[in-house]
Design an enzyme around this catalytic site. Structure first.
Site, PDB file in Angstrom:
ATOM      1  N   GLY A  56       0.872  -1.172   0.000  1.00 23.18           N
ATOM      2  CA  GLY A  56       0.000   0.000   0.000  1.00 23.18           C
ATOM      3  C   GLY A  56       0.905   1.217   0.000  1.00 23.18           C
ATOM      4  O   GLY A  56       2.128   1.073  -0.046  1.00 23.18           O
TER       5      GLY A  56
ATOM      6  N   MET B 172       2.664   4.704   1.548  1.00 24.06           N
ATOM      7  CA  MET B 172       3.197   5.047   2.868  1.00 24.06           C
ATOM      8  C   MET B 172       2.014   5.388   3.770  1.00 24.06           C
ATOM      9  O   MET B 172       0.987   5.886   3.300  1.00 24.06           O
ATOM     10  CB  MET B 172       4.132   6.258   2.762  1.00 24.06           C
ATOM     11  CG  MET B 172       5.446   5.953   2.087  1.00 24.06           C
ATOM     12  SD  MET B 172       6.523   7.394   2.035  1.00 24.06           S
ATOM     13  CE  MET B 172       6.873   7.661   3.759  1.00 24.06           C
TER      14      MET B 172
ATOM     15  N   ASP C  51       9.816  -6.270   7.018  1.00 26.81           N
ATOM     16  CA  ASP C  51       9.266  -4.927   6.798  1.00 26.81           C
ATOM     17  C   ASP C  51      10.218  -4.120   5.909  1.00 26.81           C
ATOM     18  O   ASP C  51      11.393  -4.446   5.786  1.00 26.81           O
ATOM     19  CB  ASP C  51       9.048  -4.232   8.151  1.00 26.81           C
ATOM     20  CG  ASP C  51       8.053  -3.075   8.046  1.00 26.81           C
ATOM     21  OD1 ASP C  51       7.258  -3.044   7.078  1.00 26.81           O
ATOM     22  OD2 ASP C  51       8.044  -2.199   8.940  1.00 26.81           O
ATOM     23  N   GLU C  52       9.681  -3.055   5.320  1.00 26.23           N
ATOM     24  CA  GLU C  52      10.437  -2.158   4.425  1.00 26.23           C
ATOM     25  C   GLU C  52      11.116  -2.962   3.312  1.00 26.23           C
ATOM     26  O   GLU C  52      12.270  -2.720   2.956  1.00 26.23           O
ATOM     27  CB  GLU C  52      11.484  -1.343   5.221  1.00 26.23           C
ATOM     28  CG  GLU C  52      10.933  -0.575   6.417  1.00 26.23           C
ATOM     29  CD  GLU C  52      10.039   0.616   6.060  1.00 26.23           C
ATOM     30  OE1 GLU C  52       9.958   0.955   4.860  1.00 26.23           O
ATOM     31  OE2 GLU C  52       9.401   1.168   6.959  1.00 26.23           O
TER      32      GLU C  52
HETATM   33  N1  LIG Z   1      -2.828   8.841  16.481  1.00 23.10           N
HETATM   34  C1  LIG Z   1      -3.369   7.867  15.725  1.00 23.10           C
HETATM   35  N2  LIG Z   1      -4.557   7.333  16.024  1.00 23.10           N
HETATM   36  C2  LIG Z   1      -5.108   6.360  15.275  1.00 23.10           C
HETATM   37  N3  LIG Z   1      -4.521   5.853  14.172  1.00 23.10           N
HETATM   38  C3  LIG Z   1      -3.336   6.348  13.827  1.00 23.10           C
HETATM   39  C4  LIG Z   1      -2.682   7.375  14.572  1.00 23.10           C
HETATM   40  N4  LIG Z   1      -1.510   7.659  13.966  1.00 23.10           N
HETATM   41  C5  LIG Z   1      -1.433   6.835  12.899  1.00 23.10           C
HETATM   42  N5  LIG Z   1      -2.540   6.057  12.811  1.00 23.10           N
HETATM   43  C6  LIG Z   1      -2.833   5.018  11.806  1.00 23.10           C
HETATM   44  O1  LIG Z   1      -1.623   4.381  11.516  1.00 23.10           O
HETATM   45  C7  LIG Z   1      -1.435   4.342  10.108  1.00 23.10           C
HETATM   46  C8  LIG Z   1       0.047   4.340   9.814  1.00 23.10           C
HETATM   47  O2  LIG Z   1       0.612   3.168  10.392  1.00 23.10           O
HETATM   48  P1  LIG Z   1       2.088   2.680  10.020  1.00 23.10           P
HETATM   49  O3  LIG Z   1       2.203   1.326  10.621  1.00 23.10           O
HETATM   50  O4  LIG Z   1       3.087   3.694  10.453  1.00 23.10           O
HETATM   51  O5  LIG Z   1       1.961   2.644   8.431  1.00 23.10           O
HETATM   52  P2  LIG Z   1       3.034   2.320   7.284  1.00 23.10           P
HETATM   53  O6  LIG Z   1       4.011   1.310   7.830  1.00 23.10           O
HETATM   54  O7  LIG Z   1       2.197   1.776   6.158  1.00 23.10           O
HETATM   55  O8  LIG Z   1       3.679   3.609   6.900  1.00 23.10           O
HETATM   56  C9  LIG Z   1      -2.200   5.544   9.596  1.00 23.10           C
HETATM   57  O9  LIG Z   1      -2.650   5.382   8.280  1.00 23.10           O
HETATM   58  C10 LIG Z   1      -3.392   5.585  10.533  1.00 23.10           C
HETATM   59  O10 LIG Z   1      -4.411   4.721  10.067  1.00 23.10           O
HETATM   60  C1  LIG Z   2       8.089   7.303  -1.652  1.00 22.58           C
HETATM   61  C2  LIG Z   2       9.459   6.964  -1.144  1.00 22.58           C
HETATM   62  C3  LIG Z   2       9.649   6.571   0.161  1.00 22.58           C
HETATM   63  N1  LIG Z   2      10.888   6.291   0.607  1.00 22.58           N
HETATM   64  C4  LIG Z   2      11.086   5.873   1.997  1.00 22.58           C
HETATM   65  C5  LIG Z   2      10.497   6.780   3.043  1.00 22.58           C
HETATM   66  C6  LIG Z   2      10.244   5.838   4.206  1.00 22.58           C
HETATM   67  O1  LIG Z   2      11.436   5.743   4.976  1.00 22.58           O
HETATM   68  C7  LIG Z   2       9.976   4.491   3.525  1.00 22.58           C
HETATM   69  C8  LIG Z   2       8.520   4.081   3.541  1.00 22.58           C
HETATM   70  O2  LIG Z   2       8.144   3.822   4.859  1.00 22.58           O
HETATM   71  P1  LIG Z   2       6.611   3.538   5.324  1.00 22.58           P
HETATM   72  O3  LIG Z   2       6.802   2.626   6.505  1.00 22.58           O
HETATM   73  O4  LIG Z   2       5.902   2.872   4.197  1.00 22.58           O
HETATM   74  O5  LIG Z   2       6.036   4.846   5.677  1.00 22.58           O
HETATM   75  O6  LIG Z   2      10.414   4.630   2.178  1.00 22.58           O
HETATM   76  C9  LIG Z   2      11.976   6.368  -0.241  1.00 22.58           C
HETATM   77  O7  LIG Z   2      13.128   6.069   0.152  1.00 22.58           O
HETATM   78  N2  LIG Z   2      11.803   6.755  -1.535  1.00 22.58           N
HETATM   79  C10 LIG Z   2      10.578   7.069  -2.018  1.00 22.58           C
HETATM   80  O8  LIG Z   2      10.468   7.432  -3.221  1.00 22.58           O
END
Ligand SMILES: Nc1ncnc2c1ncn2[C@@H]1O[C@H](COP(=O)(O)OP(=O)(O)O)[C@@H](O)[C@H]1O
Ligand SMILES: Cc1cn([C@H]2C[C@H](O)[C@@H](COP(=O)(O)O)O2)c(=O)[nH]c1=O
Length: 227
Positions: free
Chosen positions: A9, A11, A86-87
């Protein structure tokens, strides 16, 4: 039969929290897993979610060999039932191939999490290989929303609030050195509209790119470049 599943999905759609939940659920049932990550926003050897959970993990480097990681543990009589990765967009394609081999030949489940495309809408090499090899690809249920109200499907990079279309593929983090949002999930129409040089500045209404619109808990380390 083990599976290679790629959860993806934009970020900020909840991948890392799902990674941690998946680890919790499987370990609560007595299964033994290893949590891997590469260049998490919160630092080395950690999986962090914006929801506030942070858990120690094994840091993946260019030298990591997933086959060896599992075999070495088994040689020392440690059970490995699953891997959480992850990542995964930052993993090398060869490492994704190792993960597929671990699934097929060692019967270890692999749950991989990552974004598919970069700020230029191009596939990350690791994600491309994951799309090619995964048994299943799952789009995350909590869909990130674009500032325009549509479902966010693309990752944009901003510098001083302006969307940029050129730069290094890997810049870790989601805020810049001044704490402003440097990456944001947007819809394709918004991405395309802002792609035009003449209209590349975010305008017309509240933008999550502005510092005062940053989501709570977005305390990431400012962009660290790699490669
Ligand atoms: N303060 C909050 N309260 C509730 N949900 C939150 C809050 N902060 C972030 N989120 C939820 O967490 C999601 C991001 O989670 P995260 O695990 O960091 O995502 P990703 O790894 O995909 O970047 C947001 O889309 C939102 O749904
Ligand atoms: C779009 C984009 C993202 N990144 C990096 C930025 C974050 O460190 C990660 C994504 O982390 P998340 O857990 O999904 O929020 O990717 C990047 O290096 N280059 C890009 O173009």
């Amino acid at each position: 039969m083990a599976d290679l599943i790629f959860f993806t999905g934009t970020m900020d759609c909840g991948k890392s929290i799902l990674a941690l939940q998946t680890d919790w659920t499987h370990s609560a049932r007595g299964r033994n897993g290893i949590l891997f990550t590469r260049e998490d926003r919160a630092g080395t050897a950690t999986v962090s979610s914006r929801l506030g959970l942070t858990t120690p993990a094994v840091e993946v480097t260019d030298a990591t060999d997933f086959w060896d990681e599992v075999v070495q543990r088994r040689v020392h009589a440690r059970t490995v039932d699953y891997l959480i990765c992850d990542e995964v967009q930052f993993y090398r394609p060869e490492q994704v191939e190792q993960l597929a081999r671990v699934v097929d030949e060692l019967d270890v489940d692999v749950f991989a999490f990552g974004i598919t495309t970069d700020f230029r809408t191009r596939l990350f090499p690791g994600s491309a290989r994951m799309v090619e090899l995964a048994d299943r690809i799952r789009l995350l249920q909590v869909e990130a929303l674009c500032w325009c109200g549509r479902r966010a499907t693309h990752n944009a990079r901003t510098v001083d609030g302006i969307m940029v279309l050129e730069g290094e593929q890997v810049v870790v983090g989601d805020v810049d050195v001044d704490g402003r949002r440097s990456t944001v999930a947007v819809s394709r129409p918004a991405y395309r509209r802002r792609s035009r040089p003449s209209s590349a500045r975010w305008s017309g209404g509240p933008s999550p790119c502005r510092p005062d619109r940053s989501p709570a808990g977005s305390s990431s380390r400012a962009g660290r470049r790699r490669r």
